[in-house]
Design an enzyme around this catalytic site. Sequence first.
Site, PDB file in Angstrom:
ATOM      1  N   ASP A  63      -6.900  -1.832  -0.043  1.00 60.27           N
ATOM      2  CA  ASP A  63      -7.556  -2.090  -1.318  1.00 60.27           C
ATOM      3  C   ASP A  63      -8.966  -1.490  -1.271  1.00 60.27           C
ATOM      4  O   ASP A  63      -9.514  -1.250  -0.184  1.00 60.27           O
ATOM      5  CB  ASP A  63      -7.605  -3.610  -1.535  1.00 60.27           C
ATOM      6  CG  ASP A  63      -8.404  -4.009  -2.750  1.00 60.27           C
ATOM      7  OD1 ASP A  63      -8.183  -3.430  -3.824  1.00 60.27           O
ATOM      8  OD2 ASP A  63      -9.265  -4.901  -2.627  1.00 60.27           O
ATOM      9  N   ASP A 103     -12.004  -2.272  -3.957  1.00 57.29           N
ATOM     10  CA  ASP A 103     -13.117  -3.131  -4.362  1.00 57.29           C
ATOM     11  C   ASP A 103     -13.197  -4.389  -3.507  1.00 57.29           C
ATOM     12  O   ASP A 103     -12.196  -5.093  -3.314  1.00 57.29           O
ATOM     13  CB  ASP A 103     -12.956  -3.513  -5.830  1.00 57.29           C
ATOM     14  CG  ASP A 103     -13.058  -2.309  -6.748  1.00 57.29           C
ATOM     15  OD1 ASP A 103     -14.183  -1.988  -7.174  1.00 57.29           O
ATOM     16  OD2 ASP A 103     -12.014  -1.682  -7.016  1.00 57.29           O
ATOM     17  N   GLU A 157     -17.322  -4.881  -6.785  1.00 54.72           N
ATOM     18  CA  GLU A 157     -16.254  -4.716  -7.761  1.00 54.72           C
ATOM     19  C   GLU A 157     -16.769  -3.724  -8.798  1.00 54.72           C
ATOM     20  O   GLU A 157     -17.682  -4.032  -9.572  1.00 54.72           O
ATOM     21  CB  GLU A 157     -15.906  -6.050  -8.419  1.00 54.72           C
ATOM     22  CG  GLU A 157     -15.281  -7.074  -7.496  1.00 54.72           C
ATOM     23  CD  GLU A 157     -13.815  -6.773  -7.181  1.00 54.72           C
ATOM     24  OE1 GLU A 157     -13.164  -6.042  -7.977  1.00 54.72           O
ATOM     25  OE2 GLU A 157     -13.330  -7.280  -6.158  1.00 54.72           O
ATOM     26  N   ARG A 171     -10.948  -6.573 -19.775  1.00 58.44           N
ATOM     27  CA  ARG A 171     -12.244  -6.154 -19.229  1.00 58.44           C
ATOM     28  C   ARG A 171     -12.589  -4.728 -19.649  1.00 58.44           C
ATOM     29  O   ARG A 171     -13.736  -4.431 -20.003  1.00 58.44           O
ATOM     30  CB  ARG A 171     -12.238  -6.283 -17.702  1.00 58.44           C
ATOM     31  CG  ARG A 171     -12.305  -7.719 -17.212  1.00 58.44           C
ATOM     32  CD  ARG A 171     -12.174  -7.801 -15.709  1.00 58.44           C
ATOM     33  NE  ARG A 171     -10.817  -7.485 -15.275  1.00 58.44           N
ATOM     34  CZ  ARG A 171     -10.470  -7.211 -14.020  1.00 58.44           C
ATOM     35  NH1 ARG A 171     -11.394  -7.180 -13.068  1.00 58.44           N
ATOM     36  NH2 ARG A 171      -9.218  -6.952 -13.717  1.00 58.44           N
ATOM     37  N   SER A 184      -5.938   1.097  -5.346  1.00 58.23           N
ATOM     38  CA  SER A 184      -6.890   0.261  -6.072  1.00 58.23           C
ATOM     39  C   SER A 184      -6.397  -0.111  -7.454  1.00 58.23           C
ATOM     40  O   SER A 184      -5.841   0.725  -8.180  1.00 58.23           O
ATOM     41  CB  SER A 184      -8.230   0.998  -6.198  1.00 58.23           C
ATOM     42  OG  SER A 184      -9.149   0.249  -6.972  1.00 58.23           O
ATOM     43  N   GLY A 185      -6.636  -1.365  -7.829  1.00 57.54           N
ATOM     44  CA  GLY A 185      -6.453  -1.795  -9.202  1.00 57.54           C
ATOM     45  C   GLY A 185      -7.649  -1.411 -10.055  1.00 57.54           C
ATOM     46  O   GLY A 185      -7.681  -1.693 -11.244  1.00 57.54           O
ATOM     47  N   LYS A 190       0.715  -1.509  -6.385  1.00 52.92           N
ATOM     48  CA  LYS A 190       0.222  -1.421  -5.003  1.00 52.92           C
ATOM     49  C   LYS A 190       1.381  -1.531  -4.010  1.00 52.92           C
ATOM     50  O   LYS A 190       1.441  -0.781  -3.026  1.00 52.92           O
ATOM     51  CB  LYS A 190      -0.810  -2.517  -4.740  1.00 52.92           C
ATOM     52  CG  LYS A 190      -2.139  -2.292  -5.439  1.00 52.92           C
ATOM     53  CD  LYS A 190      -3.150  -3.343  -5.010  1.00 52.92           C
ATOM     54  CE  LYS A 190      -4.536  -3.013  -5.528  1.00 52.92           C
ATOM     55  NZ  LYS A 190      -5.578  -3.890  -4.972  1.00 52.92           N
ATOM     56  N   ASP A 212      -8.147  -8.234  -0.673  1.00 52.43           N
ATOM     57  CA  ASP A 212      -8.833  -9.518  -0.867  1.00 52.43           C
ATOM     58  C   ASP A 212      -8.394 -10.284  -2.103  1.00 52.43           C
ATOM     59  O   ASP A 212      -8.722 -11.460  -2.244  1.00 52.43           O
ATOM     60  CB  ASP A 212     -10.350  -9.293  -0.950  1.00 52.43           C
ATOM     61  CG  ASP A 212     -10.764  -8.693  -2.287  1.00 52.43           C
ATOM     62  OD1 ASP A 212     -11.629  -9.281  -2.957  1.00 52.43           O
ATOM     63  OD2 ASP A 212     -10.230  -7.641  -2.672  1.00 52.43           O
ATOM     64  N   ASN A 264      -3.764  -9.580  -6.526  1.00 48.85           N
ATOM     65  CA  ASN A 264      -2.918  -8.413  -6.781  1.00 48.85           C
ATOM     66  C   ASN A 264      -2.575  -7.646  -5.506  1.00 48.85           C
ATOM     67  O   ASN A 264      -1.782  -6.706  -5.545  1.00 48.85           O
ATOM     68  CB  ASN A 264      -3.568  -7.480  -7.806  1.00 48.85           C
ATOM     69  CG  ASN A 264      -4.897  -6.915  -7.351  1.00 48.85           C
ATOM     70  OD1 ASN A 264      -5.646  -7.567  -6.630  1.00 48.85           O
ATOM     71  ND2 ASN A 264      -5.222  -5.718  -7.789  1.00 48.85           N
TER      72      ASN A 264
END
Length: 293
Positions: free
Chosen positions: A83, A85, A92, A128, A172-173, A217, A240, A243
């Site tokens: 991951d 962020d 983030e 967001r 990454s999301g 992912k 972390d 997701n």
Amino acid sequence: MFIATLIAARRISSGDISLAEDALRERGIEPMGRSWIEEDKACDILFSADPTIARDALEGMISGADLVVQGEAGRRKRLLVADMDSTMITVECIDELADYAGRKAEVAEITERAMRGEIDFTAALRDRVALLKGLEEAVLDRCHDERVRITPGARALVRTMRREGAYCLLVSGGFSAFADRVAGAIGFDGAVANTLLVEEGRLSGTVGEPIVGAEGKLQALIDAAEARAIELGESLAIGDGANDIPMLKAAGLGVAYHAKPKVAAAADARIEHGDVGALLFAQGYARSEWEAN
């Protein structure tokens, strides 16, 4: 044969290791030897009993030390999926972008809930991103330069694993505008992330489809392994947020990094005290074997 690796953020003593061995004996597990990976920093305890019992016996018993319990065979992984962020970088990115739009508190609250698994990640991402509508595209570069900082140990982890033949993928999301540059700076082979859509030099408030979330992912892990004929048991995943849970569960060793409670509970191991360099100790690499951080 199994290994319990104790990794100290600062220092671990021989006395600490003796206490850990006694804790194993109290649970009916006879230690079969110890081996220092790095003096006063990381130590392996070998045993042949149930690894779940060993983990329960040792986790949290030594202050300031992280624990990784795994099989001795194949501890050096051939695939890393990480991951970005709050894992490979310290922030983030979407929260930092929102700061330039004057909406950081609002966006950060949604991010926190999504990472805890309290709300759907995909819906939360769309919500967001919508709040970023109208932000100048140039802010992406500014945010990267002013806010993005690489997590200590990240370069050493990736560059050491690649030197030893592993394939390393950043998943990454978040957004490719950051992930592509972060992957290059750290030394990953590639990156998978979402795309922020732009209209006439400003963010449109939308994100490209399909969105890279939990299933994306997981699929990235599976695809990377299949493309290189790597068994999932030979993979290491770290993250972390909620997701990240599916990919952590699917990997041979899934590690929660300074993670939310739901993520920590789902992972094979937790890094709560050290930085991501702890994953090199977990694979049996002494610091003298690390590539420059």
